[in-house]
Design an enzyme around this catalytic site. Structure first.
Site: not given
Ligand code: PLP
Length: 286
Positions: A33, A52, A101, A150, A182
């Protein structure tokens, strides 16, 4: 959720939109996503979000079903149809519906599923959270080891955010081997003696689009940036702390595990960076 959403080539009222129970996004979180902020009805940092998306899909061998112009048109259409002036556009691409599945990837002719929607979120620019600053608690980082992709595999991030809220905080920072990785849905930073410190890129964090732009703007403004790991204790003793994300932009952090950071109020560096980020990214919005 109401409004007009996009599913596989069609714009539909949300309540009429459907995908199969055999979709691999639903069964296996086999999906990627992106979330792009909308300010003044325009897309913030759009080319980087698309780059990305492309990279995440390639890492999972999912063929990107659209080119740049098609994605841009799709985003703009959702913004227009939902009259979004301040908010976000979410897009998701799954490996598709195989009618069963099975763990193995399906044959290449199975088309990916594309779902997208736009959300009005008035107040992301003039944000009360940014004015007050966030209270953070730390939690162990229990996610898989490809956090740079992502994916929609977000259950631990959802659980961590709930644990943080139940502990009376606004959000959580995740910690691995003694170092902050993070936030649950954002990148984490501290400020020490005017220097911005944040974890370097790797497979252990998402490569935030806001992070990349912000670090570029900070360097252009002659601010010093150190990409290195930091501990919770170092963050608690820092002058300032903050997070970045697509719709949070730059948001100050004022408390970590019950300890006030700096003065316990949003710091001048974080607030200045928020201003710079919003001003600069507005200039390149599409
Ligand atoms: N880290 C994580 C785990 C995230 O889920 C997100 C955003 O969804 C970010 C960092 C920040 O990324 P961005 O600046 O691209 O939104």
């Amino acid at each position: 959720m109401t409004g007009i959403v996009y599913v596989n080539g069609e714009y539909l009222p949300a309540e009429e939109a459907k995908i199969s129970v055999f979709d691999r996004g639903f069964l296996m979180a086999d999906a990627i996503y992106e979330l792009t902020a909308v300010v003044d009805g325009k897309l913030i940092d759009f080319p980087a979000h698309l780059a990305r998306l492309d990279r995440s899909l390639a890492e999972l061998d999912i063929v990107n079903p659209h080119g740049y112009d098609e994605w841009l048109a799709l985003h703009r259409e959702l913004v227009a149809r939902n009259a979004v002036t301040e908010g976000s556009v979410y897009v998701e691409v799954t490996r598709g519906n195989t009618g069963e599945r099975a763990f193995e990837y399906p044959p290449a002719e199975i088309p990916p599923t594309v779902v997208a929607f736009a959300t009005n979120r008035p107040g992301i620019v003039d944000s009360p959270a940014a004015a007050a600053g966030l209270r953070i608690v730390t939690l162990p980082d229990l996610r898989w080891q490809r956090r740079d992709i992502k994916t929609v595999q977000l259950i631990y991030q959802a659980q961590a955010k709930m644990l943080a809220k139940r502990a009376g905080a606004d959000d959580g920072w995740l910690v691995e081997d003694g170092f902050v990785t993070e936030g649950t849905s954002n990148n984490a930073y501290i400020v020490r003696k005017g220097r911005i410190v944040t974890r370097p890129l790797g497979n252990d964090i998402l490569h935030g689009i806001t992070r990349a732009s912000l670090l570029r703007f900070a360097r252009e403004a002659q601010m010093e940036v150190e990409e290195r790991q930091f501990t919770v204790a170092e963050a608690q003793a820092a002058d300032e702390a903050f997070i970045t994300s697509a719709t949070g932009f730059v948001t100050p952090v004022v408390e970590i595990d019950g300890t006030a950071v700096g003065t316990g109020k949003p710091g001048p560096v974080a607030l200045r960076l928020r201003e710079i980020y919003i001003d600069e990214s507005r200039k390149t919005a599409l």
